[in-house]
Design a protein around this motif. Structure first.
Motif, PDB file in Angstrom:
ATOM      1  N   GLY A   5     -48.994  -4.324  10.238  1.00 30.22           N
ATOM      2  CA  GLY A   5     -47.942  -4.683   9.290  1.00 30.22           C
ATOM      3  C   GLY A   5     -47.069  -5.818   9.807  1.00 30.22           C
ATOM      4  N   VAL A   6     -46.691  -5.750  11.069  1.00 26.56           N
ATOM      5  CA  VAL A   6     -45.872  -6.812  11.666  1.00 26.56           C
ATOM      6  C   VAL A   6     -46.658  -8.124  11.699  1.00 26.56           C
ATOM      7  CG1 VAL A   6     -44.765  -7.581  13.813  1.00 26.56           C
ATOM      8  CG2 VAL A   6     -44.416  -5.234  12.999  1.00 26.56           C
ATOM      9  N   PHE A   7     -47.917  -8.039  12.083  1.00 23.34           N
ATOM     10  CA  PHE A   7     -48.762  -9.234  12.115  1.00 23.34           C
ATOM     11  C   PHE A   7     -48.859  -9.845  10.719  1.00 23.34           C
ATOM     12  CE2 PHE A   7     -53.044 -11.191  11.860  1.00 23.34           C
ATOM     13  CZ  PHE A   7     -52.867 -12.195  12.806  1.00 23.34           C
ATOM     14  N   GLY A   8     -49.073  -9.013   9.721  1.00 18.90           N
ATOM     15  CA  GLY A   8     -49.146  -9.489   8.345  1.00 18.90           C
ATOM     16  C   GLY A   8     -47.846 -10.118   7.889  1.00 18.90           C
ATOM     17  N   PHE A   9     -46.731  -9.509   8.277  1.00 19.84           N
ATOM     18  CA  PHE A   9     -45.423 -10.064   7.928  1.00 19.84           C
ATOM     19  C   PHE A   9     -45.236 -11.447   8.538  1.00 19.84           C
ATOM     20  CE2 PHE A   9     -41.018 -10.718   9.345  1.00 19.84           C
ATOM     21  CZ  PHE A   9     -40.440 -10.938   8.110  1.00 19.84           C
ATOM     22  N   VAL A  10     -45.626 -11.611   9.789  1.00 17.10           N
ATOM     23  CA  VAL A  10     -45.510 -12.920  10.448  1.00 17.10           C
ATOM     24  C   VAL A  10     -46.334 -13.957   9.679  1.00 17.10           C
ATOM     25  CG1 VAL A  10     -46.087 -14.214  12.553  1.00 17.10           C
ATOM     26  CG2 VAL A  10     -44.948 -11.986  12.722  1.00 17.10           C
ATOM     27  N   LEU A  39     -43.402  -6.712  -2.581  1.00 22.41           N
ATOM     28  CA  LEU A  39     -44.763  -6.333  -2.952  1.00 22.41           C
ATOM     29  C   LEU A  39     -45.765  -6.812  -1.907  1.00 22.41           C
ATOM     30  CD1 LEU A  39     -46.577  -4.930  -4.963  1.00 22.41           C
ATOM     31  CD2 LEU A  39     -46.617  -7.016  -6.312  1.00 22.41           C
ATOM     32  N   GLY A  40     -45.551  -8.012  -1.379  1.00 22.84           N
ATOM     33  CA  GLY A  40     -46.438  -8.528  -0.339  1.00 22.84           C
ATOM     34  C   GLY A  40     -46.434  -7.662   0.910  1.00 22.84           C
ATOM     35  N   ILE A  41     -45.256  -7.263   1.347  1.00 19.70           N
ATOM     36  CA  ILE A  41     -45.139  -6.390   2.522  1.00 19.70           C
ATOM     37  C   ILE A  41     -45.816  -5.052   2.258  1.00 19.70           C
ATOM     38  CG2 ILE A  41     -43.498  -5.088   3.946  1.00 19.70           C
ATOM     39  CD1 ILE A  41     -41.536  -7.522   3.467  1.00 19.70           C
ATOM     40  N   VAL A  44     -45.540  11.156   4.549  1.00 21.26           N
ATOM     41  CA  VAL A  44     -44.125  10.976   4.896  1.00 21.26           C
ATOM     42  C   VAL A  44     -43.985  10.026   6.087  1.00 21.26           C
ATOM     43  CG1 VAL A  44     -42.077  12.152   5.798  1.00 21.26           C
ATOM     44  CG2 VAL A  44     -43.344  13.148   3.894  1.00 21.26           C
ATOM     45  N   ALA A  45     -44.874  10.140   7.060  1.00 22.22           N
ATOM     46  CA  ALA A  45     -44.815   9.260   8.229  1.00 22.22           C
ATOM     47  C   ALA A  45     -45.048   7.806   7.827  1.00 22.22           C
ATOM     48  CB  ALA A  45     -45.838   9.696   9.274  1.00 22.22           C
ATOM     49  N   ILE A  46     -46.081   7.571   7.050  1.00 24.94           N
ATOM     50  CA  ILE A  46     -46.391   6.206   6.621  1.00 24.94           C
ATOM     51  C   ILE A  46     -45.282   5.667   5.720  1.00 24.94           C
ATOM     52  CG2 ILE A  46     -47.981   4.817   5.219  1.00 24.94           C
ATOM     53  CD1 ILE A  46     -50.223   6.680   6.332  1.00 24.94           C
ATOM     54  N   TYR A  47     -44.829   6.488   4.802  1.00 26.60           N
ATOM     55  CA  TYR A  47     -43.745   6.098   3.893  1.00 26.60           C
ATOM     56  C   TYR A  47     -42.514   5.677   4.689  1.00 26.60           C
ATOM     57  CZ  TYR A  47     -39.988   6.719   0.472  1.00 26.60           C
ATOM     58  OH  TYR A  47     -38.895   6.535  -0.322  1.00 26.60           O
ATOM     59  N   SER A  48     -42.147   6.475   5.681  1.00 32.11           N
ATOM     60  CA  SER A  48     -40.968   6.172   6.496  1.00 32.11           C
ATOM     61  C   SER A  48     -41.125   4.851   7.232  1.00 32.11           C
ATOM     62  CB  SER A  48     -40.710   7.304   7.495  1.00 32.11           C
ATOM     63  OG  SER A  48     -40.495   8.515   6.830  1.00 32.11           O
ATOM     64  N   VAL A  49     -42.289   4.638   7.803  1.00 36.20           N
ATOM     65  CA  VAL A  49     -42.549   3.398   8.536  1.00 36.20           C
ATOM     66  C   VAL A  49     -42.480   2.201   7.603  1.00 36.20           C
ATOM     67  CG1 VAL A  49     -44.401   2.090   9.691  1.00 36.20           C
ATOM     68  CG2 VAL A  49     -43.859   4.417  10.427  1.00 36.20           C
ATOM     69  N   VAL A  50     -43.071   2.318   6.426  1.00 38.71           N
ATOM     70  CA  VAL A  50     -43.099   1.190   5.491  1.00 38.71           C
ATOM     71  C   VAL A  50     -41.704   0.890   4.954  1.00 38.71           C
ATOM     72  CG1 VAL A  50     -44.005   0.371   3.284  1.00 38.71           C
ATOM     73  CG2 VAL A  50     -45.522   1.516   4.909  1.00 38.71           C
ATOM     74  N   VAL A  76     -37.200  -2.897   5.090  1.00 40.13           N
ATOM     75  CA  VAL A  76     -35.775  -3.215   5.280  1.00 40.13           C
ATOM     76  C   VAL A  76     -35.610  -4.254   6.389  1.00 40.13           C
ATOM     77  CG1 VAL A  76     -33.549  -2.275   6.029  1.00 40.13           C
ATOM     78  CG2 VAL A  76     -34.926  -1.031   4.349  1.00 40.13           C
ATOM     79  N   VAL A  77     -36.295  -4.044   7.494  1.00 36.44           N
ATOM     80  CA  VAL A  77     -36.197  -4.981   8.624  1.00 36.44           C
ATOM     81  C   VAL A  77     -36.755  -6.346   8.234  1.00 36.44           C
ATOM     82  CG1 VAL A  77     -37.048  -5.472  10.962  1.00 36.44           C
ATOM     83  CG2 VAL A  77     -36.204  -3.190  10.395  1.00 36.44           C
ATOM     84  N   PHE A  78     -37.920  -6.364   7.594  1.00 35.76           N
ATOM     85  CA  PHE A  78     -38.542  -7.631   7.225  1.00 35.76           C
ATOM     86  C   PHE A  78     -37.698  -8.387   6.209  1.00 35.76           C
ATOM     87  CE2 PHE A  78     -42.994  -5.709   8.165  1.00 35.76           C
ATOM     88  CZ  PHE A  78     -42.737  -5.759   9.527  1.00 35.76           C
ATOM     89  N   LEU A  79     -37.112  -7.684   5.250  1.00 38.98           N
ATOM     90  CA  LEU A  79     -36.240  -8.353   4.281  1.00 38.98           C
ATOM     91  C   LEU A  79     -34.989  -8.905   4.956  1.00 38.98           C
ATOM     92  CD1 LEU A  79     -36.499  -6.089   1.120  1.00 38.98           C
ATOM     93  CD2 LEU A  79     -37.461  -8.380   1.453  1.00 38.98           C
ATOM     94  N   ALA A  80     -34.492  -8.210   5.973  1.00 36.37           N
ATOM     95  CA  ALA A  80     -33.344  -8.718   6.728  1.00 36.37           C
ATOM     96  C   ALA A  80     -33.718 -10.020   7.444  1.00 36.37           C
ATOM     97  CB  ALA A  80     -32.845  -7.675   7.722  1.00 36.37           C
ATOM     98  N   VAL A  81     -34.938 -10.086   7.966  1.00 35.83           N
ATOM     99  CA  VAL A  81     -35.398 -11.315   8.615  1.00 35.83           C
ATOM    100  C   VAL A  81     -35.492 -12.443   7.592  1.00 35.83           C
ATOM    101  CG1 VAL A  81     -37.344 -12.411   9.808  1.00 35.83           C
ATOM    102  CG2 VAL A  81     -36.588 -10.123  10.491  1.00 35.83           C
ATOM    103  N   PHE A  82     -36.076 -12.158   6.432  1.00 40.82           N
ATOM    104  CA  PHE A  82     -36.129 -13.171   5.373  1.00 40.82           C
ATOM    105  C   PHE A  82     -34.722 -13.630   4.999  1.00 40.82           C
ATOM    106  CE2 PHE A  82     -40.555 -11.961   3.951  1.00 40.82           C
ATOM    107  CZ  PHE A  82     -41.079 -13.243   4.008  1.00 40.82           C
ATOM    108  N   GLU A  83     -33.797 -12.693   4.921  1.00 40.08           N
ATOM    109  CA  GLU A  83     -32.410 -13.017   4.559  1.00 40.08           C
ATOM    110  C   GLU A  83     -31.801 -13.991   5.578  1.00 40.08           C
ATOM    111  OE1 GLU A  83     -28.738 -11.947   2.235  1.00 40.08           O
ATOM    112  OE2 GLU A  83     -30.655 -10.946   2.012  1.00 40.08           O
TER     113      GLU A  83
END
Length: 136
Positions: free
Chosen positions: A81-86, A58-60, A13-19, A24-31
């Motif tokens: 995760g943040v590093f990978g997103f960058v 899927l990448g995230i 549940v903790a990992i799921y919540s974080v992901v 959502v945040v990363f997609l907002a940045v892409f948007e």
């Protein structure tokens, strides 16, 4: 993940919540970085945007999959995760740079499914390389 003890359900549940929150945040940045509005275009049936957005999701998720496999504490998983997103963002800009004969954003917005598909494959492919590198 020892903060959560040995309870696998609590860890999940903790990992799921974080992901989910990170996605959502990363997609907002892409948007913010694209000229088109992802969800409006998807609602309108733009397959190219759906492919590109699906690849980003899927990448995230894939980067976080690798990050959680390391067994590091949740904070380290978030940092990875943040590093990978960058790095995914950098990959997107490289894709745009390497195609000077057309603008990736404009082609995806126009519904060019071929460009949307390549964008999806780049996001997914890079996520495997980024994720595998996180566990070295």
């Amino acid at each position: 993940m020892s903060v959560f003890g040995e309870n696998n359900y609590v860890q999940t549940v903790a990992i799921y919540s974080v992901v989910v929150l990170s996605t959502v945040v990363f997609l907002a940045v892409f948007e913010l970085l694209t000229k088109y509005r992802n969800w409006q275009e998807i609602k309108n049936g733009n397959l190219a945007v759906a492919l590109a957005t699906g690849g980003k999701i899927l990448g995230i998720a894939n980067i976080f999959r690798f990050a959680t496999e390391s067994g590091e504490p949740i904070f380290a998983t978030i940092v990875q995760g943040v590093f990978g997103f960058v790095l995914l963002l950098v990959g997107y800009f490289i894709f745009e740079f390497l195609t000077p004969m057309f603008k990736v954003d404009e082609e995806i917005e126009k519904g060019n499914a071929a460009v949307g598909f390549i964008s999806m494959v780049i996001s997914i492919g890079l996520s495997y390389v980024i994720g595998a590198s996180l566990n070295v």
